[in-house]
Design an enzyme around this catalytic site. Sequence first.
Site, PDB file in Angstrom:
ATOM      1  N   GLU A  49       0.830  -1.208   0.000  1.00 40.87           N
ATOM      2  CA  GLU A  49       0.000   0.000   0.000  1.00 40.87           C
ATOM      3  C   GLU A  49       0.865   1.259   0.000  1.00 40.87           C
ATOM      4  OE1 GLU A  49      -3.325   0.150  -0.465  1.00 40.87           O
ATOM      5  OE2 GLU A  49      -3.299  -2.024  -0.602  1.00 40.87           O
ATOM      6  N   LEU A  97       1.486  -9.202  -5.063  1.00 41.48           N
ATOM      7  CA  LEU A  97       0.915  -9.944  -3.936  1.00 41.48           C
ATOM      8  C   LEU A  97      -0.358  -9.296  -3.400  1.00 41.48           C
ATOM      9  CD1 LEU A  97       4.008 -10.730  -1.677  1.00 41.48           C
ATOM     10  CD2 LEU A  97       2.791 -12.285  -3.201  1.00 41.48           C
ATOM     11  N   ARG A  98      -0.584  -8.047  -3.754  1.00 43.73           N
ATOM     12  CA  ARG A  98      -1.691  -7.297  -3.157  1.00 43.73           C
ATOM     13  C   ARG A  98      -3.029  -8.014  -3.291  1.00 43.73           C
ATOM     14  NH1 ARG A  98      -5.722  -3.877  -3.863  1.00 43.73           N
ATOM     15  NH2 ARG A  98      -6.006  -2.255  -2.310  1.00 43.73           N
ATOM     16  N   LYS A  99      -3.336  -8.521  -4.458  1.00 44.78           N
ATOM     17  CA  LYS A  99      -4.623  -9.188  -4.656  1.00 44.78           C
ATOM     18  C   LYS A  99      -4.774 -10.374  -3.713  1.00 44.78           C
ATOM     19  CE  LYS A  99      -7.687 -11.334  -7.971  1.00 44.78           C
ATOM     20  NZ  LYS A  99      -7.923 -11.770  -9.326  1.00 44.78           N
TER      21      LYS A  99
END
Length: 140
Positions: A49, A97-99
């Site tokens: 983020e 990796l966020r998803k």
Amino acid sequence: MYDVNVTFIRSRLACLPELAQALSAATVAWTGALLEGLAQERALHLAAEIATDVGHALIDGFIMRDASSYEDIIDIISEEGVVTKEVAEPLRNLVLLRKALVQEYDSWPRKELHPLTSELPRVLMGFSDQVETYLAKELI
């Protein structure tokens, strides 16, 4: 000439030393316990983020081309010379990796130490330093 929200950028960058410290501690003391897994998950999520928030603020403030994805944010700030390719590559892997961290958390492998966890402390501090250098150079 540019309308860069430096306060926003620096407030996000100020979170990185503690985040890097937490990731380093997780790497050293990893046992695969639930709390460690959840802490690693949150640290990776926050790192992703921060990278995208800062990148997006730089893109908007310096009127760079529009990003089409989270990965594209990292590509743009690399192409524009904000960060080096050595910092951009692991950041790109991080934002990929966020998803999984945000939407597929039910299948995240919490008992495993993610390979980026040990690499990110160095990368995040390099990211912070390079963003500050870019701001100093461009906002003279």
